[in-house]
Design an enzyme around this catalytic site. Sequence first.
Site, PDB file in Angstrom:
ATOM      1  N   GLU A  57       0.800  -1.227   0.000  1.00 55.07           N
ATOM      2  CA  GLU A  57       0.000   0.000   0.000  1.00 55.07           C
ATOM      3  C   GLU A  57       0.833   1.277   0.000  1.00 55.07           C
ATOM      4  OE1 GLU A  57      -3.501  -2.589   0.643  1.00 55.07           O
ATOM      5  OE2 GLU A  57      -1.390  -2.744   1.095  1.00 55.07           O
ATOM      6  N   TYR A  69       3.529   2.000   1.843  1.00 54.67           N
ATOM      7  CA  TYR A  69       4.181   2.365   3.094  1.00 54.67           C
ATOM      8  C   TYR A  69       5.695   2.121   2.992  1.00 54.67           C
ATOM      9  CZ  TYR A  69      -0.483   2.864   5.139  1.00 54.67           C
ATOM     10  OH  TYR A  69      -1.759   3.277   5.410  1.00 54.67           O
ATOM     11  N   ARG A  74       2.872  -8.787   4.326  1.00 54.67           N
ATOM     12  CA  ARG A  74       1.881  -8.245   3.396  1.00 54.67           C
ATOM     13  C   ARG A  74       2.611  -7.672   2.190  1.00 54.67           C
ATOM     14  NH1 ARG A  74      -3.477  -5.345   5.133  1.00 54.67           N
ATOM     15  NH2 ARG A  74      -4.111  -4.321   3.213  1.00 54.67           N
ATOM     16  N   HIS A  99      -1.776   3.984  -1.851  1.00 50.14           N
ATOM     17  CA  HIS A  99      -2.819   4.941  -1.486  1.00 50.14           C
ATOM     18  C   HIS A  99      -2.894   6.100  -2.480  1.00 50.14           C
ATOM     19  CE1 HIS A  99      -3.858   2.806   2.037  1.00 50.14           C
ATOM     20  NE2 HIS A  99      -2.801   3.125   2.755  1.00 50.14           N
ATOM     21  N   GLU A 100      -1.829   6.354  -3.203  1.00 51.56           N
ATOM     22  CA  GLU A 100      -1.833   7.436  -4.181  1.00 51.56           C
ATOM     23  C   GLU A 100      -2.249   6.961  -5.570  1.00 51.56           C
ATOM     24  OE1 GLU A 100       2.797   8.052  -5.122  1.00 51.56           O
ATOM     25  OE2 GLU A 100       2.328   7.478  -3.059  1.00 51.56           O
ATOM     26  N   ALA A 150     -11.799  -7.406   6.004  1.00 51.36           N
ATOM     27  CA  ALA A 150     -11.732  -6.461   7.115  1.00 51.36           C
ATOM     28  C   ALA A 150     -13.097  -5.842   7.364  1.00 51.36           C
ATOM     29  CB  ALA A 150     -10.678  -5.387   6.820  1.00 51.36           C
ATOM     30  N   GLN A 185     -18.290   4.972   4.523  1.00 44.82           N
ATOM     31  CA  GLN A 185     -18.774   6.192   5.148  1.00 44.82           C
ATOM     32  C   GLN A 185     -18.523   6.258   6.655  1.00 44.82           C
ATOM     33  OE1 GLN A 185     -22.721   7.539   3.896  1.00 44.82           O
ATOM     34  NE2 GLN A 185     -22.549   6.305   2.058  1.00 44.82           N
TER      35      GLN A 185
END
Length: 643
Positions: free
Chosen positions: A166, A168, A216, A254-255, A312, A341
């Site tokens: 992700e 990181y 991961r 994430h980007e 999750a 949300q």
Amino acid sequence: MTAYPHLLSPLSLGHLTLPNRVLMGSMHTNLEEAPGGFERLAAFYAERAREGVALIVTGGIAPNPEGAVFQGAATLEGEAQLPDHRRLVEAVHAEGGRLCLQILHAGRYAYSPELVAPSAIQAPINPFTPRELSAEDVEKQIADYVRCATLAQQAGYDGVEVMGSEGYLINQFVCRRTNHRDDAWGGSFEKRMRFPVEIVRRIREAVGETFLVIFRLSMIDLVEEGSTHDEVVALGRAIEAAGASLINTGIGWHEARVPTIVTSVPRAAFTEVTRRLKAELAVPLITTNRINMPEVAERVLAEGHADMVSMARPFLADPAWVTKAAEGRSEEINTCIACNQACLDHTFAGKATSCLVNPRAGHETELVIEPARAPRRIAVVGGGPAGLAAAVTAARRGHAVTLFERSAELGGQFNYARRIPGKEEFDETLRYFRVMLDKHGVRVRLGCEADAQALAAFDGVVLASGVRPRRLELPGSDHPKVIGYPTAILHPERVGRRVAIIGAGGIGFDVAELLTQVGRPALDAEAWCEEWGWISRLRPRVASRRRGAPRCRAGSSCSSARPPSPGRASARPPAGCTAPRSSSAALKRWPAASTWASTMPACICEWGESRVCSRSTAWWSVPARSRCATCWRRSRRRASRCT
């Protein structure tokens, strides 16, 4: 005989055998930092363990302050912090579950001026620029990972998950995009992957063989200069050799521009990446992303895509997911609709994570549902999500409940949302409530206006009558051409060919999506992956609808449906198109080629490369394999064709 034999079969990990193939994936809940938060976390995890989850991974815990996702976020650095963690472990073990601590170093994603990274390259989603780690700093970071793992072992955890995906810190070391070093930790791929391999190898040496070490692994980065498939395989093999017990799947940074977890992503859309890697490794693989129902998980496992599934948010929506699957009650599962949300939106806003369809999630110590001391006759007015939840909860407690809904169907605003392309999952919530109303004996009165006389006989009344659209207070708003969003959603054929939408909130975007989207790619993983431009990296391209003329929603062949000459715009339907001249089948304009070129940014190509569409080249003349995801998506939605 269970309906899910693969999902519910045991998984041997050498010293440990898990009772099923279900992993509750990591979620940061913000309870990790809240006063008394670990007590609430203990109840949260314990309930999921009690209901049959085989293995749980905590939210990300940083190995040091500079690695925390934000200033003040949870870390595990010393023995003084162990009592809180022991509380979590004891609660899960008491229910027969297993718990692993996720070690997460955010690197350049850390929302803090103290952030560090392999190279001093600012992330596009962070206002802070990281400090580049020196060689000595790199060694210290590895030592901090090892210290965190040994502390987790002292706390009683069954293992750790090393977060290597992700985007990181570990992912930042692996990819050339963020690692511009020229020392022993950068340069060639063999040097760039040293960081994660050393972390896993040294953790395994420190904790021994009877402690789970999950890694991961980012199996598809979905960003420029991300790892190739061969590099993912090489890293997976090295991690396996370094001592990993399991390899979990990470999808996208994430980007990245490609969506990976929102409701418009088809179920199990990314399990192909795990299937492809599974043939290369012996260590068990865990697959993830948009697996939310037992039949989906069963299919993924039965087809050999992975050895285990990670979910999750589905365990936010329904803690009893595994129990219901095992007992053949999957229709009673409160399905995660991936709306984000009350989970991600709350987390990013600094609030405690919860769930739109299950507000008890994260509040198990506060919202305790127990049998009523004195059953009463309860009326619930309104059959939208709030009224449905109130009716089911009251009936579960033993009350005699009657639900009044003046329309002919239950659902309220969800009946608008579920019609939007990409929001088909909202149907699942209504399915769940219909099943539960019947199970708990709620009397439902549709097409019935609840007045004072009808409600006088009840001991209590719950008013859940919903909302009405706000009136537009603008000159001309009373014109016959002006309609509200309920009419636009329920009757798109009444919308004109040229449409102005006033309001850029979620509803405005939904209406725009409904009026412009061709088909329902959220229900077709192949079509969705092609639309976003990455499927060809994973398997041979099949005959693609992109290679012919633009498809017509109305079903006509539109043999002449091709773009006009570059630079020319047209608003006329192609000859031979049989589509009705209604708004939902109205023809969009061909943009001039130069206009397209000037508005197309560099974006993620199917082959993992960055491409910029030339000003002198029209999108339709670019070979399909060269089109980038953003360009193709725009062309599908905005180019001339029947819609």
